[in-house]
Design a protein around this motif. Structure first.
Motif, PDB file in Angstrom:
ATOM      1  N   SER A  46       0.836  -1.207   0.000  1.00  0.00           N
ATOM      2  CA  SER A  46       0.000   0.000   0.000  1.00  0.00           C
ATOM      3  C   SER A  46       0.868   1.252   0.000  1.00  0.00           C
ATOM      4  O   SER A  46       0.626   2.197  -0.763  1.00  0.00           O
ATOM      5  N   VAL A  47       1.879   1.258   0.857  1.00  0.00           N
ATOM      6  CA  VAL A  47       2.796   2.401   0.906  1.00  0.00           C
ATOM      7  C   VAL A  47       3.558   2.521  -0.409  1.00  0.00           C
ATOM      8  O   VAL A  47       3.761   3.625  -0.928  1.00  0.00           O
ATOM      9  N   SER A  48       3.958   1.385  -0.963  1.00  0.00           N
ATOM     10  CA  SER A  48       4.677   1.393  -2.239  1.00  0.00           C
ATOM     11  C   SER A  48       3.824   1.987  -3.353  1.00  0.00           C
ATOM     12  O   SER A  48       4.309   2.777  -4.176  1.00  0.00           O
ATOM     13  N   LYS A 151      -1.127  10.388  10.829  1.00  0.00           N
ATOM     14  CA  LYS A 151      -1.471   9.023  10.423  1.00  0.00           C
ATOM     15  C   LYS A 151      -0.514   8.515   9.352  1.00  0.00           C
ATOM     16  O   LYS A 151      -0.090   7.349   9.387  1.00  0.00           O
ATOM     17  N   LEU A 152      -0.156   9.377   8.411  1.00  0.00           N
ATOM     18  CA  LEU A 152       0.779   8.963   7.362  1.00  0.00           C
ATOM     19  C   LEU A 152       2.134   8.604   7.965  1.00  0.00           C
ATOM     20  O   LEU A 152       2.751   7.602   7.580  1.00  0.00           O
ATOM     21  N   LYS A 153       2.593   9.386   8.920  1.00  0.00           N
ATOM     22  CA  LYS A 153       3.868   9.087   9.579  1.00  0.00           C
ATOM     23  C   LYS A 153       3.815   7.746  10.304  1.00  0.00           C
ATOM     24  O   LYS A 153       4.774   6.965  10.261  1.00  0.00           O
ATOM     25  N   LEU A 154       2.701   7.474  10.982  1.00  0.00           N
ATOM     26  CA  LEU A 154       2.557   6.206  11.698  1.00  0.00           C
ATOM     27  C   LEU A 154       2.535   5.024  10.725  1.00  0.00           C
ATOM     28  O   LEU A 154       3.116   3.968  10.999  1.00  0.00           O
ATOM     29  N   ILE A 155       1.870   5.205   9.595  1.00  0.00           N
ATOM     30  CA  ILE A 155       1.814   4.147   8.584  1.00  0.00           C
ATOM     31  C   ILE A 155       3.205   3.865   8.033  1.00  0.00           C
ATOM     32  O   ILE A 155       3.613   2.704   7.895  1.00  0.00           O
ATOM     33  N   LYS A 180      -6.747  -7.727  10.105  1.00  0.00           N
ATOM     34  CA  LYS A 180      -7.261  -7.398   8.776  1.00  0.00           C
ATOM     35  C   LYS A 180      -7.836  -5.988   8.771  1.00  0.00           C
ATOM     36  O   LYS A 180      -7.687  -5.250   7.789  1.00  0.00           O
ATOM     37  N   LEU A 181      -8.445  -5.595   9.866  1.00  0.00           N
ATOM     38  CA  LEU A 181      -8.986  -4.237   9.981  1.00  0.00           C
ATOM     39  C   LEU A 181      -7.865  -3.200   9.893  1.00  0.00           C
ATOM     40  O   LEU A 181      -8.015  -2.161   9.241  1.00  0.00           O
ATOM     41  N   ILE A 186      -5.282   1.001   6.554  1.00  0.00           N
ATOM     42  CA  ILE A 186      -4.095   1.634   5.966  1.00  0.00           C
ATOM     43  C   ILE A 186      -4.255   1.770   4.460  1.00  0.00           C
ATOM     44  O   ILE A 186      -3.980   2.831   3.881  1.00  0.00           O
ATOM     45  N   THR A 187      -4.701   0.709   3.809  1.00  0.00           N
ATOM     46  CA  THR A 187      -4.906   0.754   2.358  1.00  0.00           C
ATOM     47  C   THR A 187      -5.940   1.809   1.987  1.00  0.00           C
ATOM     48  O   THR A 187      -5.733   2.603   1.058  1.00  0.00           O
TER      49      THR A 187
END
Length: 202
Positions: A46-48, A151-155, A180-181, A186-187
């Motif tokens: 997801s991050v990629s 939130k982005l930093k935590l992800i 799964k949640l 995140i996605t």
């Protein structure tokens, strides 16, 4: 840029399939093993996909500026190029000068990660002259810039833990828990963030 966003959508669809695979295995295979690493791979991919979207938007936007199809920005104008590249562009016929320029931009940006909020804003400055980028992005997402950036930093931190540290908690020597949640959230967040950025810079 529509092509780049369509690719992002396809990448995210494939990422979401990992959650379905995880659920299928959980429901059908009775074995004393964990399938949680499938969810961890969902986080990494997801991050990629988000990182690639920003790269693609920045590169395409810079080519559009180069070709006169998009307004320049101060960061674009301040970017230095080598005399060698300048000469190659000036004398180009085959391949066209925009292809040479795009290849140079691709090579320059491929060592940069557009994951941390500050890096994302820095990259977008090449193509988007907006001083309050995260405020605009967050408003488009219906939230605040501080919440989105946090939130982005935590992800990204979780992604790095998975990719570089096997997601191991150093205090216990066991892997951090994941559900799964968690992975789906995140996605979904990264998709919403990417979609908001696309709509603002297109």
């Amino acid at each position: 840029m529509y092509r780049e966003f369509s690719l992002f959508e396809r990448n995210m669809e494939q990422v979401r399939e990992l959650a379905s695979i995880y659920q299928y295995l959980e429901d059908t295979i009775a074995a004393p093993i964990s399938f949680d690493d499938i969810l961890r791979s969902q986080v990494v991919y997801s991050v990629s996909a988000f990182d690639k979207l920003i790269h693609d938007l920045v590169r395409t936007g810079m080519v559009d500026i180069f070709m006169g199809r998009r307004t320049t920005t101060p960061k674009y104008l301040s970017e230095a190029i080598s005399l060698k590249l300048y000469g190659e562009i000036n004398s180009a016929s085959v391949p066209p000068k925009e292809v040479i320029f795009e290849q140079a931009i691709f090579k320059k940006l491929q060592v940069v990660s557009y994951q941390d909020p500050s890096k994302v804003a820095e990259g977008l400055s090449f193509i988007w002259e907006e001083r309050q980028k995260w405020q605009k992005i967050a408003a488009s997402m219906g939230t605040t810039d501080s919440l989105v950036k946090t939130k982005l930093k935590l992800i990204v931190s979780r992604r790095n833990s998975i990719a570089h540290e096997a997601d191991i908690d150093p205090s216990s020597g066991t892997k951090y828990g994941i559900s799964k949640l968690d992975s789906e959230d995140i996605t979904d967040f990264l998709y919403q963030c990417g979609a908001a950025i696309f709509q603002l810079v297109v």
